[in-house]
Design a protein around this motif. Structure first.
Motif, PDB file in Angstrom:
ATOM      1  N   THR A   1      -4.929  -4.603   4.774  1.00  0.00           N
ATOM      2  CA  THR A   1      -3.363  -4.364   4.498  1.00  0.00           C
ATOM      3  C   THR A   1      -2.487  -4.096   5.415  1.00  0.00           C
ATOM      4  O   THR A   1      -1.086  -4.446   5.446  1.00  0.00           O
ATOM      5  CB  THR A   1      -3.437  -2.820   3.709  1.00  0.00           C
ATOM      6  OG1 THR A   1      -4.761  -3.054   1.963  1.00  0.00           O
ATOM      7  CG2 THR A   1      -1.964  -2.518   2.764  1.00  0.00           C
ATOM      8  N   ALA A   2      -2.698  -3.502   6.452  1.00  0.00           N
ATOM      9  CA  ALA A   2      -1.852  -2.708   8.360  1.00  0.00           C
ATOM     10  C   ALA A   2      -1.501  -4.260   8.643  1.00  0.00           C
ATOM     11  O   ALA A   2       0.022  -4.819   9.054  1.00  0.00           O
ATOM     12  CB  ALA A   2      -2.683  -2.468   9.235  1.00  0.00           C
ATOM     13  N   ILE A   3      -1.980  -5.294   8.685  1.00  0.00           N
ATOM     14  CA  ILE A   3      -1.909  -6.625   8.490  1.00  0.00           C
ATOM     15  C   ILE A   3      -0.984  -7.681   7.982  1.00  0.00           C
ATOM     16  O   ILE A   3       0.385  -8.077   8.279  1.00  0.00           O
ATOM     17  CB  ILE A   3      -2.947  -7.059   9.659  1.00  0.00           C
ATOM     18  CG1 ILE A   3      -3.451  -6.824  10.205  1.00  0.00           C
ATOM     19  CG2 ILE A   3      -2.829  -8.815   9.137  1.00  0.00           C
ATOM     20  CD1 ILE A   3      -4.925  -7.154  10.730  1.00  0.00           C
ATOM     21  N   SER A   4      -0.971  -7.510   6.862  1.00  0.00           N
ATOM     22  CA  SER A   4      -0.849  -8.693   5.637  1.00  0.00           C
ATOM     23  C   SER A   4       0.875  -7.831   4.941  1.00  0.00           C
ATOM     24  O   SER A   4       2.053  -8.530   5.387  1.00  0.00           O
ATOM     25  CB  SER A   4      -1.802  -8.427   4.471  1.00  0.00           C
ATOM     26  OG  SER A   4      -1.725  -8.164   4.005  1.00  0.00           O
ATOM     27  N   ASP A   5       0.671  -6.567   4.833  1.00  0.00           N
ATOM     28  CA  ASP A   5       2.239  -5.997   4.535  1.00  0.00           C
ATOM     29  C   ASP A   5       3.033  -5.528   5.940  1.00  0.00           C
ATOM     30  O   ASP A   5       4.367  -5.042   5.425  1.00  0.00           O
ATOM     31  CB  ASP A   5       1.553  -4.847   3.870  1.00  0.00           C
ATOM     32  CG  ASP A   5       0.879  -5.478   3.250  1.00  0.00           C
ATOM     33  OD1 ASP A   5       1.038  -6.436   2.194  1.00  0.00           O
ATOM     34  OD2 ASP A   5       0.960  -4.702   1.198  1.00  0.00           O
TER      35      ASP A   5
ATOM     36  N   SER B   1       2.166  -3.670  15.580  1.00  0.00           N
ATOM     37  CA  SER B   1       3.042  -2.766  14.214  1.00  0.00           C
ATOM     38  C   SER B   1       4.119  -2.324  13.676  1.00  0.00           C
ATOM     39  O   SER B   1       4.036  -0.867  14.418  1.00  0.00           O
ATOM     40  CB  SER B   1       1.356  -2.579  12.808  1.00  0.00           C
ATOM     41  OG  SER B   1       0.643  -3.783  13.513  1.00  0.00           O
ATOM     42  N   LYS B   2       4.258  -1.857  12.435  1.00  0.00           N
ATOM     43  CA  LYS B   2       5.612  -0.996  12.449  1.00  0.00           C
ATOM     44  C   LYS B   2       4.733   0.246  12.059  1.00  0.00           C
ATOM     45  O   LYS B   2       5.309   1.523  12.918  1.00  0.00           O
ATOM     46  CB  LYS B   2       5.794  -0.311  11.206  1.00  0.00           C
ATOM     47  CG  LYS B   2       7.311  -2.147  10.931  1.00  0.00           C
ATOM     48  CD  LYS B   2       8.089  -2.202  10.078  1.00  0.00           C
ATOM     49  CE  LYS B   2       8.772  -3.698   9.729  1.00  0.00           C
ATOM     50  NZ  LYS B   2       8.886  -3.830   8.395  1.00  0.00           N
ATOM     51  N   ILE B   3       3.590   0.434  12.550  1.00  0.00           N
ATOM     52  CA  ILE B   3       3.441   1.521  11.407  1.00  0.00           C
ATOM     53  C   ILE B   3       2.533   2.670  12.421  1.00  0.00           C
ATOM     54  O   ILE B   3       2.127   3.625  12.832  1.00  0.00           O
ATOM     55  CB  ILE B   3       1.907   1.339  10.353  1.00  0.00           C
ATOM     56  CG1 ILE B   3       1.180   2.395  10.228  1.00  0.00           C
ATOM     57  CG2 ILE B   3       1.193   0.719  11.666  1.00  0.00           C
ATOM     58  CD1 ILE B   3      -0.404   2.858   8.650  1.00  0.00           C
TER      59      ILE B   3
ATOM     60  N   GLU C   1      -1.811   3.311  24.584  1.00  0.00           N
ATOM     61  CA  GLU C   1      -0.090   3.411  25.070  1.00  0.00           C
ATOM     62  C   GLU C   1       1.083   3.401  24.370  1.00  0.00           C
ATOM     63  O   GLU C   1       2.206   3.644  24.392  1.00  0.00           O
ATOM     64  CB  GLU C   1      -0.236   1.976  26.096  1.00  0.00           C
ATOM     65  CG  GLU C   1      -1.141   1.814  26.983  1.00  0.00           C
ATOM     66  CD  GLU C   1      -0.735   0.624  28.194  1.00  0.00           C
ATOM     67  OE1 GLU C   1      -0.154   0.405  27.361  1.00  0.00           O
ATOM     68  OE2 GLU C   1      -2.201   0.290  28.697  1.00  0.00           O
ATOM     69  N   GLN C   2       0.345   3.071  23.089  1.00  0.00           N
ATOM     70  CA  GLN C   2       1.692   3.057  21.982  1.00  0.00           C
ATOM     71  C   GLN C   2       1.588   4.196  21.053  1.00  0.00           C
ATOM     72  O   GLN C   2       2.925   4.357  19.715  1.00  0.00           O
ATOM     73  CB  GLN C   2       0.864   1.417  20.748  1.00  0.00           C
ATOM     74  CG  GLN C   2       1.669   0.740  21.235  1.00  0.00           C
ATOM     75  CD  GLN C   2       3.125   0.020  21.786  1.00  0.00           C
ATOM     76  OE1 GLN C   2       4.179   0.434  21.005  1.00  0.00           O
ATOM     77  NE2 GLN C   2       3.264  -1.168  22.624  1.00  0.00           N
ATOM     78  N   GLY C   3       0.340   4.945  21.519  1.00  0.00           N
ATOM     79  CA  GLY C   3       0.823   6.637  21.065  1.00  0.00           C
ATOM     80  C   GLY C   3       0.255   6.437  19.606  1.00  0.00           C
ATOM     81  O   GLY C   3       0.256   7.625  19.559  1.00  0.00           O
ATOM     82  N   ALA C   4      -0.550   5.952  19.960  1.00  0.00           N
ATOM     83  CA  ALA C   4      -1.627   6.407  18.562  1.00  0.00           C
ATOM     84  C   ALA C   4      -2.928   6.815  19.082  1.00  0.00           C
ATOM     85  O   ALA C   4      -3.450   7.118  20.463  1.00  0.00           O
ATOM     86  CB  ALA C   4      -2.502   4.818  18.300  1.00  0.00           C
ATOM     87  N   GLN C   5      -3.686   7.931  17.548  1.00  0.00           N
ATOM     88  CA  GLN C   5      -5.060   8.329  18.389  1.00  0.00           C
ATOM     89  C   GLN C   5      -5.893   7.537  18.239  1.00  0.00           C
ATOM     90  O   GLN C   5      -6.261   7.130  16.961  1.00  0.00           O
ATOM     91  CB  GLN C   5      -5.166  10.185  17.433  1.00  0.00           C
ATOM     92  CG  GLN C   5      -3.272  10.299  18.117  1.00  0.00           C
ATOM     93  CD  GLN C   5      -3.613  12.171  16.781  1.00  0.00           C
ATOM     94  OE1 GLN C   5      -4.594  12.415  16.653  1.00  0.00           O
ATOM     95  NE2 GLN C   5      -2.771  11.433  15.750  1.00  0.00           N
ATOM     96  N   ILE C   6      -6.552   7.182  19.098  1.00  0.00           N
ATOM     97  CA  ILE C   6      -8.027   6.700  18.715  1.00  0.00           C
ATOM     98  C   ILE C   6      -9.928   7.387  17.809  1.00  0.00           C
ATOM     99  O   ILE C   6      -9.511   8.361  18.874  1.00  0.00           O
ATOM    100  CB  ILE C   6      -8.511   5.370  19.332  1.00  0.00           C
ATOM    101  CG1 ILE C   6      -7.465   4.704  20.126  1.00  0.00           C
ATOM    102  CG2 ILE C   6      -9.741   4.759  18.788  1.00  0.00           C
ATOM    103  CD1 ILE C   6      -7.013   3.429  18.998  1.00  0.00           C
TER     104      ILE C   6
END
Ligand SMILES: NC(=O)c1ccc[n+]([C@@H]2O[C@H](COP(=O)([O-])OP(=O)(O)OC[C@H]3O[C@@H](n4cnc5c(N)ncnc54)[C@H](OP(=O)(O)O)[C@@H]3O)[C@@H](O)[C@H]2O)c1
Length: 374
Positions: free
Chosen positions: A201-205, A239-241, A265-270
């Motif tokens: 969903t994250a990729i397609s939308d 990705s916008k998310i 680097e984009q601020g995401a938490q893995i």
């Protein structure tokens, strides 16, 4: 929890209304309402404010000295425990000199659980319990489950055609339902602590996945934490998310370190989870434990089909919100819940305590799965 069918007094009904208005801002504290009554008149009504601020009972009693009044509160007042940031409500109530307190339900938090009631009674206060208990238990389900199990309360959501499809055969899904249904979903997003989707969903939308409810200003709710499940590391860095920052990407040791670093680097938490037992994606039970330990009380699972299939087949969903549009997608459209399915109707799970709402041309059908009950 109370299993008896309890009536709700008009004063407790007002306190519940106040609790409802606070539900988007108090988590991980419970959303509580309180009311002070004196000689049949409502003197004050209040609800819990943001985490760390004054509780409903404290605000309701502030500046009031009415020993002959009655305090109504939806949840058992809190007591002192290690790390507590606010003055215990039991102390505030005792100091206020009030002689009667009506409580909706006992607090399931093991640090409180009946101790507040004992302290009030030991101070000579008359305590009644159970007013509005069924309604309050329903309202506080995420809080109760989290305090009992350490896990988030999981709500599945999808928007489907009347033949149960959430996208066409080419993956198009925007928009299946109309504006009113979508705004209802945004209000629910504003209430929950976390929203989760799969990498498909994250990729397609390419959604931003923020809560954008009409008629609610930003200070009236907290934006939920966004979570993407991406075991093999496919989500593009643009990705916008990923904006604003802080999105959780739950992945597995299969994903490349370079990809993980570029998202960080984009601020995401893995979060690295074990792969799921069938090898597809990540281990959901482990993820729920991590989210529970991070004070996520309520989790809204928005799909897509594979993610909903995994959650449902592992009995991890507590409540379902199905938005149904009067359209037919047909053919090879994507089923809302991709599971292996059942052979007989006798095996089919049934929702409980179903509520059906009409939202302009669409319908919302919601109910509990029974996987967890208070
Ligand atoms: N109408 C609606 O309400 C709605 C809502 C959402 C999406 N959609 C539509 O649904 C479509 C996408 O759905 P989808 O089924 O293709 O993808 P999805 O369910 O969004 O994502 C599936 C991916 O998630 C990853 N994953 C990680 N852990 C998983 C686990 N435990 N179980 C299952 N998957 C896991 C897997 O990739 P790895 O193996 O790499 O981990 C898997 O390929 C799009 O067309 C979208 O528009 C519609």
């Amino acid at each position: 929890m109370s299993s008896q069918k309890e009536k709700t007094s008009p004063f407790m009904a007002k306190a519940i209304e106040a609790a409802l208005s606070a539900k988007s801002i108090t988590s991980p504290n419970p959303w509580v309402g309180a009311l002070l009554e004196h000689q049949g008149q409502i003197i004050n009504v209040s609800s819990t404010k943001k985490y760390g601020a004054a509780h409903a009972e404290a605000q309701t009693l502030q500046g009031k000295h009415l020993p002959e009044g009655t305090l109504y509160t939806t949840l058992e007042p809190c007591v002192a425990f290690e790390g507590k940031r606010t003055e215990p409500c039991t102390q505030i109530i005792i100091k206020s000199g009030i002689k009667k307190v009506v409580i909706g339900i006992e607090d399931p938090d093991p640090r409180v659980k009946g101790r507040g009631i004992i302290q009030l009674r030991e101070a000579g206060i008359e305590v009644q319990i159970g007013d509005g208990a069924d309604e309050i238990t329903r309202l506080l389900r995420p809080y109760i489950k989290h305090r009992q199990t350490g896990l988030p309360y999981v709500i599945a959501k999808f928007a489907a055609s009347i033949d149960g499809k959430i996208a066409t055969k080419t993956g198009a899904s925007q928009w299946i339902t109309g504006e009113k249904a979508r705004d209802t979903a945004h209000h629910q997003r504003a209430w929950v602590d976390g929203i989760l989707i799969g990498s498909g969903t994250a990729i397609s939308d390419d959604p931003s996945l923020t809560a954008r409810p009409k008629n609610l200003s930003p200070e009236q709710f907290t934006q939920p934490l966004r979570i993407v499940l991406d075991g093999s590391g496919k989500l593009p860095v643009n990705s916008k998310i990923l904006q604003p920052t802080g999105t959780i990407i739950a992945t597995s040791p299969k994903s490349e370190k370079n990809w993980q670093d570029s998202l960080t680097e984009q601020g995401a938490q893995i979060i690295i989870c074990e792969p799921s037992q069938n090898g597809s994606g990540i281990n959901l039970e482990q993820l729920l434990q991590v989210l529970g330990s991070r004070s996520i009380l309520s989790l809204w699972v928005e799909g897509g089909s594979q993610i909903l299939g995994s959650f449902f087949s592992q009995n991890l969903i507590d409540e379902l919100w199905a938005f149904i549009a009067p359209i037919i997608i047909g053919g090879d459209g994507l089923s809302a819940i991709s599971t292996t399915g059942t052979s007989t109707l006798a095996e089919v799970p049934h929702l409980r305590e179903i509520v059906i709402e009409k939202l302009e041309q669409d319908f919302l059908i919601r109910g509990f799965t029974g996987n967890w009950a208070p």
